[in-house]
Design a protein around this motif. Structure first.
Motif, PDB file in Angstrom:
ATOM      1  N   GLY A  30      68.110  41.800  34.751  1.00 25.42           N
ATOM      2  CA  GLY A  30      66.990  42.165  35.612  1.00 25.42           C
ATOM      3  C   GLY A  30      65.760  41.357  35.230  1.00 25.42           C
ATOM      4  N   VAL A  31      64.941  41.025  36.228  1.00 22.02           N
ATOM      5  CA  VAL A  31      63.699  40.283  35.973  1.00 22.02           C
ATOM      6  C   VAL A  31      62.577  41.044  36.649  1.00 22.02           C
ATOM      7  CG1 VAL A  31      62.495  38.085  36.249  1.00 22.02           C
ATOM      8  CG2 VAL A  31      64.972  38.097  35.920  1.00 22.02           C
ATOM      9  N   ILE A  32      61.612  41.480  35.862  1.00 21.49           N
ATOM     10  CA  ILE A  32      60.499  42.262  36.429  1.00 21.49           C
ATOM     11  C   ILE A  32      59.171  41.654  36.007  1.00 21.49           C
ATOM     12  CG2 ILE A  32      61.738  44.450  36.683  1.00 21.49           C
ATOM     13  CD1 ILE A  32      60.632  45.366  34.020  1.00 21.49           C
ATOM     14  N   GLY A  33      58.116  42.126  36.630  1.00 23.27           N
ATOM     15  CA  GLY A  33      56.783  41.620  36.319  1.00 23.27           C
ATOM     16  C   GLY A  33      55.865  41.907  37.484  1.00 23.27           C
ATOM     17  N   SER A  34      54.568  41.837  37.219  1.00 20.01           N
ATOM     18  CA  SER A  34      53.615  42.119  38.299  1.00 20.01           C
ATOM     19  C   SER A  34      53.625  40.968  39.299  1.00 20.01           C
ATOM     20  CB  SER A  34      52.213  42.299  37.713  1.00 20.01           C
ATOM     21  OG  SER A  34      51.882  41.149  36.965  1.00 20.01           O
ATOM     22  N   LEU A 189      62.701  49.569  39.394  1.00 27.45           N
ATOM     23  CA  LEU A 189      63.135  49.756  38.004  1.00 27.45           C
ATOM     24  C   LEU A 189      64.441  50.550  37.914  1.00 27.45           C
ATOM     25  CD1 LEU A 189      59.649  50.442  36.350  1.00 27.45           C
ATOM     26  CD2 LEU A 189      60.829  48.270  36.696  1.00 27.45           C
ATOM     27  N   ASP A 190      64.710  51.407  38.904  1.00 28.50           N
ATOM     28  CA  ASP A 190      65.980  52.162  38.910  1.00 28.50           C
ATOM     29  C   ASP A 190      67.174  51.214  39.057  1.00 28.50           C
ATOM     30  OD1 ASP A 190      64.625  54.512  38.727  1.00 28.50           O
ATOM     31  OD2 ASP A 190      64.555  54.842  40.898  1.00 28.50           O
ATOM     32  N   LEU A 191      66.974  50.183  39.873  1.00 26.63           N
ATOM     33  CA  LEU A 191      68.064  49.238  40.163  1.00 26.63           C
ATOM     34  C   LEU A 191      68.588  48.570  38.889  1.00 26.63           C
ATOM     35  CD1 LEU A 191      69.765  47.436  42.132  1.00 26.63           C
ATOM     36  CD2 LEU A 191      67.755  46.026  42.439  1.00 26.63           C
ATOM     37  N   ASP A 196      72.438  44.819  31.618  1.00 25.75           N
ATOM     38  CA  ASP A 196      72.671  44.417  30.221  1.00 25.75           C
ATOM     39  C   ASP A 196      71.388  43.930  29.555  1.00 25.75           C
ATOM     40  OD1 ASP A 196      75.479  44.805  30.562  1.00 25.75           O
ATOM     41  OD2 ASP A 196      75.543  42.917  31.671  1.00 25.75           O
ATOM     42  N   ARG A 197      70.483  43.399  30.383  1.00 24.50           N
ATOM     43  CA  ARG A 197      69.293  42.771  29.806  1.00 24.50           C
ATOM     44  C   ARG A 197      68.182  42.762  30.846  1.00 24.50           C
ATOM     45  NH1 ARG A 197      69.563  36.345  28.165  1.00 24.50           N
ATOM     46  NH2 ARG A 197      67.401  36.035  27.560  1.00 24.50           N
ATOM     47  N   VAL A 198      66.937  42.931  30.403  1.00 26.99           N
ATOM     48  CA  VAL A 198      65.804  42.859  31.325  1.00 26.99           C
ATOM     49  C   VAL A 198      64.743  41.930  30.720  1.00 26.99           C
ATOM     50  CG1 VAL A 198      63.879  44.149  32.358  1.00 26.99           C
ATOM     51  CG2 VAL A 198      66.183  45.125  32.385  1.00 26.99           C
ATOM     52  N   MET A 207      57.065  38.167  28.616  1.00 30.07           N
ATOM     53  CA  MET A 207      56.348  39.139  27.787  1.00 30.07           C
ATOM     54  C   MET A 207      57.331  39.969  26.957  1.00 30.07           C
ATOM     55  SD  MET A 207      54.133  42.384  29.058  1.00 30.07           S
ATOM     56  CE  MET A 207      55.454  43.566  28.932  1.00 30.07           C
ATOM     57  N   ALA A 208      58.505  40.252  27.540  1.00 32.09           N
ATOM     58  CA  ALA A 208      59.520  41.037  26.826  1.00 32.09           C
ATOM     59  C   ALA A 208      60.895  40.604  27.301  1.00 32.09           C
ATOM     60  CB  ALA A 208      59.314  42.522  27.086  1.00 32.09           C
ATOM     61  N   ASP A 209      61.864  40.719  26.425  1.00 29.17           N
ATOM     62  CA  ASP A 209      63.238  40.309  26.755  1.00 29.17           C
ATOM     63  C   ASP A 209      64.158  41.169  25.896  1.00 29.17           C
ATOM     64  OD1 ASP A 209      65.603  39.079  27.320  1.00 29.17           O
ATOM     65  OD2 ASP A 209      65.042  37.117  26.557  1.00 29.17           O
ATOM     66  N   ASP A 210      64.723  42.226  26.526  1.00 29.92           N
ATOM     67  CA  ASP A 210      65.423  43.210  25.697  1.00 29.92           C
ATOM     68  C   ASP A 210      66.393  44.025  26.544  1.00 29.92           C
ATOM     69  OD1 ASP A 210      65.956  44.890  23.451  1.00 29.92           O
ATOM     70  OD2 ASP A 210      63.902  44.526  22.756  1.00 29.92           O
ATOM     71  N   VAL A 211      66.966  45.050  25.961  1.00 33.60           N
ATOM     72  CA  VAL A 211      67.779  45.974  26.754  1.00 33.60           C
ATOM     73  C   VAL A 211      66.831  46.734  27.684  1.00 33.60           C
ATOM     74  CG1 VAL A 211      69.608  46.205  25.044  1.00 33.60           C
ATOM     75  CG2 VAL A 211      67.616  47.718  24.931  1.00 33.60           C
ATOM     76  N   PRO A 212      67.357  47.290  28.795  1.00 30.53           N
ATOM     77  CA  PRO A 212      66.467  47.871  29.808  1.00 30.53           C
ATOM     78  C   PRO A 212      65.465  48.897  29.291  1.00 30.53           C
ATOM     79  CG  PRO A 212      68.672  47.692  30.694  1.00 30.53           C
ATOM     80  CD  PRO A 212      68.767  47.280  29.256  1.00 30.53           C
ATOM     81  N   GLU A 213      65.936  49.883  28.489  1.00 23.56           N
ATOM     82  CA  GLU A 213      64.981  50.937  28.123  1.00 23.56           C
ATOM     83  C   GLU A 213      63.793  50.397  27.331  1.00 23.56           C
ATOM     84  OE1 GLU A 213      68.220  50.889  27.491  1.00 23.56           O
ATOM     85  OE2 GLU A 213      68.764  51.840  25.587  1.00 23.56           O
TER      86      GLU A 213
END
Lengths: 226, 198
Positions: A30-34, A189-191, A196-198, A207-213
């Motif tokens: 997953g890739v997230i960010g503002s 974020l639910d998706l 395995d990784r966000v 900014m961050a690269d880790d498991v989802p939680e």
């Protein structure tokens, strides 16, 4: 594996992605960010739609700068708005478009088109105009058009943003069932909660690269949602 | 012209797309050369007859004319005022024939077949710098995106109405133009992402 090495991208002297180095090996990322954080730019780098100003992007060892056609076959791309991704008027014609571009023979095109249409319950719509499909069906058609090109990786750029709940659930289910590696850029974020990784982008960097939680927790905190 | 394919097994459905495009070109040219109104009406009657023969309805035929009805009426009025009403009838019969012929082509031919046909028929334009693959893709995109553009126009018009800009052409045209340009960037990316190399 997709690998970015010290990648930077600028538009009109404005840096939109700065010194990003990542190795993408997991099956669900997953890739997230503002908004404006660089995540869509990141997505477009992965199949060579955008080339880096500095650094390199390789897909299974193929450089996106020099092996564009091979990279496009390996990395499919599903856009936010399926209306802009569907380029042929009829459903079955649109699915065949990518395969024709890759030089598949007619029998293969027909067989794979049928398989894709049946997989996503679009068979009865095969000779219908794409414009009359629902939003979810259009997104499934867009995914089908990419899947038939037999990519190893599929990049989704906000695939559920324009969909209602029912269509969102359908498309989310389709993404979960894919055998390919899926890299999903999203605000949902639910998706990505069980991925395995966000990877979280902020200010044009990772900014961050880790498991989802962990990654989602850092993102929520950065957005003031704690 | 922009109505879409209706599946069928008639002789026109089975005819090669390139031949149908060529026939449309020839018949369309003839319609503008012939100056005998009886021949134009005979052509209209024959074309209308072909609709049911191909498994289509007269409603399908009417759908080809309806979107241009006001333009045809305006042409008739202009001809009736500045020339004669008979000439007005003749001119709109010509346009009507052309629209119905074009409708027969799109209703009995898949866009992809038509595009392949055009692509095969245009190599003679290569020496002039025209790429047949680009021409055929442009035609396909026109067929696909006219309804999308109509939808965008409706959205922009509604947004402007909310702001009290009911009758401003500029208020409609500028955002429509900007959105269309943005859309064209996305479409270009989508085509490229699906391996298109003209």
């Amino acid at each position: 594996m997709i690998e970015l090495t010290d990648v930077s991208v600028s538009y009109n002297d404005k840096v939109v992605l700065s010194e990003v180095s990542l190795r993408l090996t997991e099956r669900r990322i997953g890739v997230i960010g503002s908004n404006g954080s660089g995540k869509s730019t990141f997505a477009r780098l992965l199949n060579g739609l955008l080339l880096p100003d500095r650094g390199t992007v390789t897909v299974d060892g193929l450089d996106t700068k020099t092996k564009a056609k091979e990279v496009r076959q390996k990395v499919g791309f599903v856009f936010q708005n399926p209306d802009y991704q569907i380029v042929f008027p009829l459903v079955e014609e649109d699915i065949a478009f990518g395969m024709k571009n890759l030089g598949f023979d007619k029998a293969t095109i027909a067989a794979k088109t049928e398989e894709a249409l049946k997989r996503y319950d679009l068979w009865d719509h095969r000779t219908h105009a794409a414009q009359f499909l629902s939003g979810g069906q259009k997104q499934l058609l867009a995914i089908s058009g990419v899947l038939v090109m037999e990519p190893s990786y599929i990049v989704f750029d906000e695939p559920t943003t324009l969909l209602d709940l029912r269509n969102k659930l359908t498309v989310t289910g389709a993404i979960r069932e894919l055998e390919q590696t899926a890299i999903v850029v999203t605000h949902d974020l639910d998706l990505i909660a069980d991925f395995d990784r966000v990877i979280v982008f902020a200010d044009n960097r990772v900014m961050a690269d880790d498991v989802p939680e962990v990654a989602i927790g850092k993102y929520r905190k950065a957005m003031g949602d704690v | 012209m922009f109505d879409l394919y209706r599946p069928g097994t008639s002789f026109l459905h089975r005819a090669p797309a390139g031949g149908k495009v060529l026939a449309l070109f020839v018949l369309g040219t003839l319609a503008f050369i012939v100056d005998d109104i009886r021949l134009i009406f005979a052509g209209l009657a024959l074309t209308l007859l072909l609709y049911p023969v191909c498994g289509l309805t007269l409603k399908n035929a009417w759908a080809q004319i309806r979107p241009t009805l006001w333009i045809l009426i305006a042409i008739f009025i202009a001809q009736a005022i500045f020339n004669t009403w008979q000439l007005g009838v003749f001119v709109i019969a010509r346009f009507g024939l052309l629209l119905l012929l074009a409708g027969l082509l799109t209703l009995t031919t898949r866009a992809s077949d038509m595009i392949d046909g055009i692509e095969r028929g245009l190599p003679f334009l290569r020496p002039l710098g025209v790429n047949p693959a680009k021409v055929s893709l442009a035609l396909s995109l026109a067929l696909r995106f006219i309804p999308v553009l109509a939808q965008i126009t409706r959205e922009v018009r509604e947004a402007q109405r909310v702001r009290g800009l009911e009758n401003s052409v500029i208020a409609l045209a500028i955002p429509l133009f900007v959105r269309t340009l943005r859309m064209s960037d996305d479409i270009a990316d989508a085509i490229e992402a699906r391996g298109y190399r003209p």
